[in-house]
Scaffold this motif. Structure first.
Motif, PDB file in Angstrom:
ATOM      1  N   PRO A 149       0.784  -1.239   0.000  1.00 21.01           N
ATOM      2  CA  PRO A 149       0.000   0.000   0.000  1.00 21.01           C
ATOM      3  C   PRO A 149       0.818   1.292   0.000  1.00 21.01           C
ATOM      4  N   GLU A 159      -4.320   5.993   5.796  1.00 26.05           N
ATOM      5  CA  GLU A 159      -4.513   4.560   5.541  1.00 26.05           C
ATOM      6  C   GLU A 159      -5.835   4.311   4.820  1.00 26.05           C
ATOM      7  N   ASP A 189      -6.057   2.458   1.262  1.00 23.06           N
ATOM      8  CA  ASP A 189      -6.921   1.293   1.013  1.00 23.06           C
ATOM      9  C   ASP A 189      -7.534   1.370  -0.379  1.00 23.06           C
ATOM     10  N   THR A 199      -4.837   1.217  -3.241  1.00 24.49           N
ATOM     11  CA  THR A 199      -4.235  -0.096  -3.465  1.00 24.49           C
ATOM     12  C   THR A 199      -5.262  -1.088  -4.003  1.00 24.49           C
ATOM     13  N   GLN A 200      -6.520  -0.954  -3.557  1.00 26.36           N
ATOM     14  CA  GLN A 200      -7.542  -1.862  -4.074  1.00 26.36           C
ATOM     15  C   GLN A 200      -7.810  -1.591  -5.548  1.00 26.36           C
TER      16      GLN A 200
END
Lengths: 416, 312
Positions: A187, A385, A389, A392-393
Motif C-alpha cells: 500500500p 490509511e 486502502d 491499493t484496491q
C-alpha cells in the motif's frame, strides 16, 4: 494479599534502581534505521555525541516504515518511561505531542536559529503549538523517477517530461523485453506512485485541494478520474511478481538492468550508490514526469520526549548535534536525502543530491513544497490509511475506477 | 488463615511430634494451591484482566494511546462502517470453512490409511506431523516463495518446458485467500491426522471383529461404526482448528502481508493495523471484542456439552 503487596514492593524497588542506573548522561534513541547505509550514517551522530561525553543507547526496531517501532514506543510511553528521542514522521509527531509527552526545545532552537534555516513546511511538523519538539534530520522527497541509463539510451535517450512521454518511454522499455516499471505492490508504495501521478495530472494546486484539503469534489472529479485511469495504465507495465515486493528489490531490478525505471523516493539512491553506480553514467534521476518544480516531501525527525532532569541536558546536546551542518552533510550524502536545513553547502553531494537541494529551495520559495500522503506528511494516519486502502484496491483490480472515485471521499469521511 | 490446634495435654514427648506432622500435612494440602497460585494470578491479570481492559478501551475515544474518555458505541459504529471489516469477515468465513473442512477431511483420510497396519508407519507419521513443528511464519515464508510466479512452482514448470502452466493465485486478489488456505492446511492437517490416529487406536477391536463376523464391509464398518465413535475427536479437532483460524495472523503476514491490495485481510490483521498503525485504538479494540465473541460462540457450547457429559 500480603504476598501481593510484598511482590509489588519488590518490583517497585527493582524499577527504582533501574531508574537510578539510567541517570548518567546518555540518550536512548528509538529508530528503525537498521540497514547498512543507514546504520553507518547514524554512527556519525553517535561518535559526535560520544566526544561530548554523551553515551548512546541504541534501541533499533527493525521493520519497514516503523510500525513495529511505534508499537514499542506505545508500550514505553504507557509505562511512563519514554526514550529520549524517537524517529517519527509527519502527523505522528502531532499525535504524540497531543498526548503531552513532548519536550520543549525552544531555547536551543532560538540560540541556533532553526527558525531561519529550516523550511516552513517542515516547521509545521517540528513544532507543536508554536514550540519546537523535534530535530529534523533530513528531507526526502517522493516524486522521483529512477531510470536505468543503458535502457534509456536504447530507447532514444530523451527523458520524459510528462505522462504521455513517460508512457512512450515505458513502451520502448517493454519493446526491449524489460519490465518497464519496477514497482512493489505494498500500500505505501502504491500510494507513493499515486501521489506522484496526482501531482503530475493536476499540478500543485490540485494536489493541495485534493490531498491536503480533502475537497470531496476534487477527490471524485474528472481530474481524479484521469489519475486513476493513469494508474490502471501504469499497472500494465509491472511484472507479474510485483505484489508484496520490498521497494529495494524493485530498485535492484532497475540496477541489474532487468527493469527500466522505478518511481520511488530518493532513499532508493542509497541502493544505487551501494551498488557502486554513478548518477548520470549508470542511472538517471529525474522528477516524476510532469512534477518538475514541485517537491513532495517526507522528513525523518527525532522527536524529543519529555524525560526531565539530567537526561534533558544530554537530550539538548543530541538535538544540537542533529542540526550540526557537518552531521547533516555526512548523514544525507549516505542516505540519499537532502539536509533539513537550507544553509548547508552542496559541495559534497552528487548530481542527484545537488538537484534535490536546488529543487527544495525552489519549491520552498514557490510554495510547492508539499507533504507526501504515503509517508504521513499530508494526513493523519487514520485518513492516510483509508485513502491508501482505496488506492491499493484500485491498483490491484479490486475496485473499478468508478467505484474508487465514489469510495475515496467516503473513506476519508469515515476516517475523520 | 492457619487454625491453631489445641495442644494435646497428654504425653509431653508426643506433642511436638504431632505438631510437626500437622505442619507437614498443612504444607502437603496447600502445595497444589501454592504451586498453582502464581500461574493463576498471572492468567487472571494477563488474560482476563486484559480482556476487560480491551472491552473498556473499545468504549473510549482512544486513538494513538489508551485514553479513558467515554465514547459510547462510537467505535462499534465505526467498525461496522469500514469496508475493510467486511472484507476481513468474508475472508475469515472462506478461510475458516475451507481450512477446518479440508484439514478434517484430509486428516481423517490419512489417519484411516495409516491405520491399515502399513509398513514404515513409524517413518510416515513424523513426516506428516512435522509441518506442525514449524511456526506459521516459516510456513508462510516458504509458501510465499513456492507460490511466487517468478520464483516457485510456475517458474519451475516453465523452465521444464510446460510454458502454458499458470498458477498465480498468490498475486491474484480474487484467489489470494485460497493460498492462505493451502499453507494453513499443509501445516495443520498432519496434526489432525495424529489426533484421528490416536482416536482410531483407542477404538475397541472387539466391536470391529463382531461387525466383521456379521459380514459388514470395511467401508460400512468405517461409515457406520468407527467414524461415529470418533465424535469426540471431531469435536476437539474442530475447536483447535477454529480458534487457530480466528487468531491466524502471522501466517497471513508472512505469506501475503494482507495483500494484494487488501485481499487477504483477516480480523486479526485488521485489529493490528487499526490499533497500531492507523491510530484508531478504539476501533481496533472493538474488532478484538468481536473476535473474542466469535471464539466464545464456539467455545461456550463446547464447554457446556463437555461438562454436561461429565455429569452424566
Amino acid at each position: 494479599m500480603r504476598m501481593i503487596a510484598k511482590l509489588a514492593a519488590g518490583a517497585a524497588l527493582i524499577a527504582m534502581t533501574a531508574g537510578a542506573a539510567k541517570a548518567a548522561e546518555q540518550v536512548e534513541v528509538l529508530h528503525w534505521w537498521t540497514s547498512g547505509g543507514e546504520a553507518a550514517a547514524l554512527n556519525v551522530l553517535k561518535e559526535n555525541l560520544q566526544k561530548q561525553g554523551v553515551a548512546w543507547k541504541d534501541m533499533p526496531v527493525a521493520g519497514g516504515a516503523g510500525s513495529a517501532a511505534m508499537t514499542a514506543l506505545r508500550a514505553r510511553v504507557t509505562a511512563g518511561d519514554p526514550p529520549t528521542a524517537v524517529q517519527l514522521l509527519g502527523f505522528d509527531l502531532k499525535d504524540w505531542a497531543e498526548m503531552g509527552v513532548a519536550a520543549n526545545l525552544d531555547d536551543l532552537a532560538k540560540k541556533e536559529g532553526w527558525d531561519k534555516v529550516i523550511p516552513a513546511a517542515l516547521q509545521n511538523f517540528s513544532k507543536f503549538d508554536g514550540h519546537w519538539i523535534a530535530a529534523p534530520v533530513n528531507i526526502h522527497s517522493t516524486n522521483w523517477l529512477w531510470i536505468n541509463k543503458a535502457a534509456l539510451d536504447k530507447a532514444g535517450g530523451k527523458v520524459p517530461t510528462n505522462i504521455a512521454e513517460l508512457i512512450t518511454m515505458l513502451d520502448a522499455f517493454k519493446g526491449q523485453g524489460l519490465t518497464a516499471l519496477a514497482h512493489g505492490g505494498v500500500p505505501w508504495q502504491d500510494g507513493t506512485l499515486w501521489e506522484a501521478v496526482v501531482l503530475s495530472t493536476g499540478g500543485p494546486d490540485f494536489y493541495k485541494k485534493a490531498v491536503l484539503d480533502l475537497d470531496p469534489a476534487a477527490l471524485s472529479g474528472d481530474t481524479m478520474k484521469k489519475v486513476f485511469d493513469t494508474m490502471s495504465k501504469l499497472r500494465t507495465y509491472f511484472d507479474p511478481n510485483f505484489s508484496g515486493r520490498e521497494w529495494n528489490l524493485s530498485t535492484a531490478l532497475v540496477i541489474e538492468g532487468k527493469a527500466g525505471a522505478q518511481e520511488m523516493g530518493d532513499w532508493s539512491k542509497g541502493e544505487w550508490l551501494r551498488a557502486n553506480k554513478k548518477p548520470g553514467t549508470d542511472f538517471v534521476c529525474i522528477r516524476f514526469p510532469g512534477t518538475q518544480g514541485s517537491v513532495l516531501f517526507n522528513a525523518d525527525q527525532f522527536m524529543m520526549f519529555n524525560v526531565g532532569g539530567d537526561a534533558e541536558k544530554a537530550q539538548l546536546k543530541m538535538a544540537s548535534a542533529v542540526e550540526d551542518p557537518a552531521f547533516q552533510i555526512a548523514f544525507n550524502t549516505v542516505k540519499g536525502s537532502v539536509p533539513a536545513r537550507t544553509d548547508v553547502s552542496n559541495e559534497k553531494f552528487d548530481d542527484c543530491g545537488k538537484k534535490g537541494m536546488a529543487d527544495l529551495t525552489e519549491a520552498s520559495s514557490k510554495g510547492t513544497l508539499m507533504g507526501s500522503l504515503a509517508h504521513g506528511y499530508a494526513q493523519p494516519a487514520a485518513i492516510k490509511e483509508a485513502m491508501l486502502d482505496v488506492i491499493t484496491q484500485h491498483l490491484n483490480g479490486q475496485l473499478t475506477t468508478e467505484a474508487a472515485l465514489k469510495r475515496l471521499p467516503e473513506a476519508v469521511k469515515a476516517a475523520k | 488463615m492457619t487454625t491453631i490446634e489445641p495442644v494435646p495435654a497428654l504425653s509431653p514427648q508426643g506433642a511436638p511430634q504431632r505438631q510437626g506432622r500437622t505442619f507437614a500435612d498443612g504444607v502437603r494440602n496447600a502445595l497444589p494451591k501454592i504451586v498453582l497460585a502464581p500461574s493463576f494470578a498471572v492468567i487472571l491479570v494477563f488474560v482476563y484482566g486484559f480482556i476487560l481492559w480491551t472491552v473498556y478501551l473499545s468504549f473510549t475515544t482512544s486513538r494513538i494511546l489508551p485514553v479513558y474518555k467515554w465514547g459510547g458505541f462510537d467505535a462499534y459504529f465505526r467498525l461496522w462502517s469500514q469496508p475493510n471489516w467486511y472484507v476481513a469477515m468474508q475472508n475469515l468465513a472462506i478461510f475458516g470453512v475451507l481450512y477446518i473442512g479440508i484439514c478434517i477431511i484430509l486428516g481423517l483420510g490419512i489417519a484411516i490409511l495409516m491405520d491399515q497396519r502399513i509398513r514404515a508407519e513409524g517413518l510416515l507419521r513424523p513426516i506428516f506431523l512435522y509441518p506442525m513443528a514449524l511456526s506459521f511464519v516459516v510456513t508462510g515464508t516458504a509458501w510465499k516463495w513456492f507460490l511466487n510466479p517468478g520464483l516457485g512452482l510456475e517458474n519451475t514448470m516453465h523452465n521444464l518446458g510446460w510454458t502454458s502452466f499458470k498458477f498465480d493465485w498468490l498475486v491474484n486478489p480474487k484467489m489470494a485467500i485460497y493460498t492462505v488456505v493451502i499453507a494453513g492446511v499443509w501445516q495443520a492437517s498432519g496434526f489432525v491426522m495424529a489426533m484421528f490416529l490416536a482416536g482410531l487406536r483407542g477404538i475397541d477391536g472387539e466391536i470391529i471383529k463382531a461387525a466383521q463376523i456379521d459380514g459388514a464391509s470395511t467401508v460400512s464398518i468405517y461409515r457406520r461404526i468407527i467414524i461415529p465413535l470418533l465424535r469426540p475427536v471431531f469435536l476437539s479437532a474442530f475447536i483447535v482448528l477454529a480458534h487457530m483460524a480466528i487468531k491466524s495472523y502471522d501466517l497471513v503476514i508472512a505469506l501475503t502481508g494482507g495483500g494484494p491490495g487488501n485481499a487477504t485481510e483477516l480480523p486479526s490483521t485488521f485489529m493490528y493495523s487499526y490499533t497500531f498503525t492507523r491510530n484508531q485504538m478504539n476501533v481496533g479494540s472493538a474488532s478484538a471484542v468481536m473476535m473474542l465473541m466469535g471464539i466464545t460462540a464456539i467455545i461456550v457450547p463446547y464447554l457446556y456439552s463437555e461438562l454436561r457429559e461429565r455429569k452424566q
